[in-house]
Design a protein around this motif. Structure first.
Motif, PDB file in Angstrom:
ATOM      1  N   HIS A 221      11.171   8.007   3.466  1.00  0.00           N
ATOM      2  CA  HIS A 221      11.488   6.577   3.614  1.00  0.00           C
ATOM      3  C   HIS A 221      12.616   6.157   2.672  1.00  0.00           C
ATOM      4  O   HIS A 221      13.584   5.506   3.093  1.00  0.00           O
TER       5      HIS A 221
ATOM      6  N   SER B 164       0.860  10.283   0.432  1.00  0.00           N
ATOM      7  CA  SER B 164       1.853  11.133   1.095  1.00  0.00           C
ATOM      8  C   SER B 164       3.222  10.929   0.455  1.00  0.00           C
ATOM      9  O   SER B 164       3.982  10.035   0.842  1.00  0.00           O
TER      10      SER B 164
ATOM     11  N   PRO C 258       1.464   5.156   1.693  1.00  0.00           N
ATOM     12  CA  PRO C 258       1.034   5.949   2.866  1.00  0.00           C
ATOM     13  C   PRO C 258       0.122   7.087   2.418  1.00  0.00           C
ATOM     14  O   PRO C 258       0.351   7.686   1.365  1.00  0.00           O
TER      15      PRO C 258
ATOM     16  N   SER D  88       0.863  -1.187   0.000  1.00  0.00           N
ATOM     17  CA  SER D  88       0.000   0.000   0.000  1.00  0.00           C
ATOM     18  C   SER D  88       0.896   1.232   0.000  1.00  0.00           C
ATOM     19  O   SER D  88       2.104   1.128   0.193  1.00  0.00           O
TER      20      SER D  88
ATOM     21  N   GLU E   9       6.142  11.391   2.911  1.00  0.00           N
ATOM     22  CA  GLU E   9       6.508  10.212   3.699  1.00  0.00           C
ATOM     23  C   GLU E   9       7.319   9.226   2.844  1.00  0.00           C
ATOM     24  O   GLU E   9       8.295   8.644   3.303  1.00  0.00           O
TER      25      GLU E   9
ATOM     26  N   THR F 126      -2.119  10.728   3.476  1.00  0.00           N
ATOM     27  CA  THR F 126      -2.286  11.819   4.424  1.00  0.00           C
ATOM     28  C   THR F 126      -3.643  11.656   5.082  1.00  0.00           C
ATOM     29  O   THR F 126      -4.451  10.829   4.660  1.00  0.00           O
TER      30      THR F 126
END
Lengths: 531, 86
Positions: free
Chosen positions: A513, A506, A498, A496, A509, A500
């Protein structure tokens, strides 16, 4: 002047026995909603003086959210819907930034409120459980807290009604303030664009602290239509709600539509009530829209807009074939320009910042005069989005101004890459991001989520081979359709992406990462060219 | 390693270069040096390495890529074919 409440009251009196809200197994009639909002407005009117009436709420139940926002509207106060997933410190920061003095909360957020109270022992915020509001006794009426209704004439329809706390692309809070008059006009705009009537049932799968969630509350409730709330989005729950409650109109964030892509076609018979789906800038191909129309008989609108200006353009179904690469033409009374970096207007087909002049414009970023001023060039709101207008007047969305990847000094728009790669039938979702590289500045990564049948549930050799094959196919697609500087260097396959709080992918994010991996991405190139 | 495999990889590289070169009327063969002859820009070169690794499920190390002969179509094809057969 409480124009939102007045519009609601007219609907409520006209459709008093009709269902206003459906949430799970609970239904609420217009009459019940009217009575509750009037009771709560009476209670609220005794709690704070008008110039301090800033009411935040932590609420997820549709009835609570609707009744509270209407109660706030009736007394011409200001409401600040807040994301309950924020930490106590973030909540307090947001409430201080918007001068909140009353916080209403559902029982499930009691612990979060306790944490907030320890942080604000000396602050002027009153915390009240929503369950206690109806029975709240007003004691020792104090002259500084006269009923707000006595002061309502000092407020106008253009005072701040709702302040939406948007995180913005920089992560700093942007409190977007909108008046009641503007909320009402925005609802009317949706009624006109999508032929919404009191006969419609409208699905809301977005939270009220997000501007789309607010829109999906006021659009039905100010008209006498039915609001169907989906508190927790899953494709299965969405399909079930549409089928069970005969939902006719849907306005959806693009990530939900991505997730629903397969379900919509395979459950076509259950979805026969659906007449219109509206989405914003979702790269869903034209073939899919056509299949949807064939199987469900459902129109597909694509819109472009921002919380600050509401819907700016709309692509009507009759243009979906011919203009499918665009987000449509400007809505009535809306004017759009494409601006260069020095804010001069660019000619047709040149990419620049999308600037919007609209009668539905927001009031201000609350108490941020400089930020508000900087958001406009003359009367045009600077969206921070890039796009171009064709000679036919249709707008093409290119991407977020800050979402540009700069690799080797070249500006690269992730949306172009995402559009090219999502042609692959195994892809369910895709995010193209730029990550830091000392040599090229940034390099491109494609983060892919596969359709269920292609998703590797374990680390078997077979699953690994399947992924390798899909990567090969994606690279072939990129090599065929994209310039070399646009091709992703690496492909990653995740279960999946990420999101918001408002349901958007996002990329912030994702970038954090993959930057953490500390890879020397361009090492093969340097080795080959500059050993 | 078979010459058939090398030929297959070589043909793949030649077609990639022909599809991605900005030069007109260029002839690509096993002796072509795609860096020195500026057949590919740096993005197309990087994309070709990644494509070869993915297409043939191999990994070309940084050390291997520093060999100047890897800029020549025929040598690169042999190196890739060798890895496929390993």
């Amino acid at each position: 002047m409480s124009v939102v409440f007045q519009a609601f009251k007219e609907s409520a009196l006209r459709f008093s026995d009709k269902t206003a809200i459906i949430s799970g197994d609970n239904t609420t009639s217009y009459q019940t909603l009217l009575e509750l909002s009037e009771l709560w407005s009476d209670k609220l009117s005794h709690l704070a003086a008008p110039n301090l009436a800033k009411v935040a709420f932590l609420a997820e139940e549709a009835l609570n959210t609707a009744a509270l926002s209407l109660a706030v509207a009736k007394i011409s106060a200001t409401c600040i819907p807040t994301n309950p997933q924020l930490t106590a410190t973030q909540l307090i920061d947001g409430w201080h930034a918007t001068d909140v003095n009353i916080v209403l909360f559902e029982p499930e957020f009691s612990n979060k409120i306790k944490q907030c109270q320890t942080l604000t022992s000396n602050q002027n915020i009153e915390f009240i459980g929503i369950d206690d509001l109806s029975t709240l006794e007003i004691k020792n009426a104090d002259s500084s807290k006269k009923p707000l209704t006595q002061f309502s004439n000092i407020k106008t329809a253009n005072d701040n009604f709702i302040i939406t706390l948007s995180s913005g692309s920089t992560g700093l809070p942007k409190p977007i303030a909108i008046s009641q008059q503007c909320k009402l006009l925005r609802a009317q705009q949706s009624w006109q664009l999508y032929n919404i009537t009191s006969e419609d049932s409208i699905l809301c799968a977005s939270p009220f602290f997000h501007s789309l969630g607010q829109r999906l509350f006021f659009v039905p409730l100010l008209l006498g239509a039915t609001l169907v709330q989906l508190k927790q989005f899953t494709p299965q729950a969405w399909i079930a709600a549409v089928e069970r409650f005969k939902v006719s109109k849907v306005i959806s964030v693009s990530s939900h539509l991505y997730a629903l892509k397969d379900e919509l076609l395979s459950n076509a018979t259950q979805l026969s009530s659906l007449k219109t789906i509206v989405t914003s800038s979702a790269p869903i191909d034209n073939h899919f829209k056509e299949q949807l129309f064939q199987s469900i008989g459902c129109d597909f609108h694509e819109m472009y807009g921002a919380t600050e200006v509401a819907t700016a353009t709309n692509l009507f179904p009759e243009y979906s074939q011919q203009k499918h690469t665009t987000v449509g033409s400007p809505c009535p009374n809306v004017s759009i320009k494409i601006l260069s970096d020095d804010k001069t207007e660019l000619p047709a087909d040149h990419i620049g910042e999308i600037a919007v002049k609209s009668p539905l414009v927001f009031n201000e970023y609350y108490q941020k005069d400089e930020l508000t001023k900087a958001a406009f060039s003359q009367d045009y709101f600077l969206t921070g989005d890039l796009g171009k207008i064709g000679s036919d007047g249709f707008l093409s969305y290119v991407g977020r101004k800050k979402d540009i990847i700069i690799s080797g000094g070249i500006n690269i728009y992730p949306k172009d890459i995402e559009t090219a790669l999502t042609q692959h039938s195994s892809l369910k979702e895709l995010a193209v991001i730029g990550v830091d590289d000392e040599f090229l500045g940034e390099v491109i990564l494609a983060i892919c989520v596969l359709e269920d049948e292609n998703r590797s549930q374990n680390e078997t050799i077979e699953a690994s081979e399947k992924l390798k094959q899909i990567e090969r196919e994606l690279r072939r697609l990129a090599n065929k359709n994209l310039a070399p500087f646009q091709r992703p260097l690496k492909y990653y396959f995740n279960k999946s992406l990420p999101l918001t709080a408002s349901g958007k992918i996002s990329k912030l994010e994702l970038r954090a990462h993959y930057n953490k991996l500390g890879e020397d991405w361009s090492a093969p190139l340097r080795a080959m060219l500059y050993r | 390693m078979t010459s058939t495999l090398t030929n297959k990889v070589q043909q793949f590289i030649i077609e990639y270069i022909e599809d991605n070169t900005a030069l007109d009327n260029v002839t690509v063969n096993e002796a072509s040096n795609f860096v020195n002859e500026q057949l590919l820009d740096s993005f197309a070169t990087l994309s070709m390495i990644m494509t070869l690794e993915s297409e043939f499920s191999i990994k070309l190390s940084t050390a291997e890529l520093t060999d100047e002969k890897m800029r020549v179509v025929g040598f690169l094809a042999e190196s890739v074919a060798r890895k496929i057969s390993a």
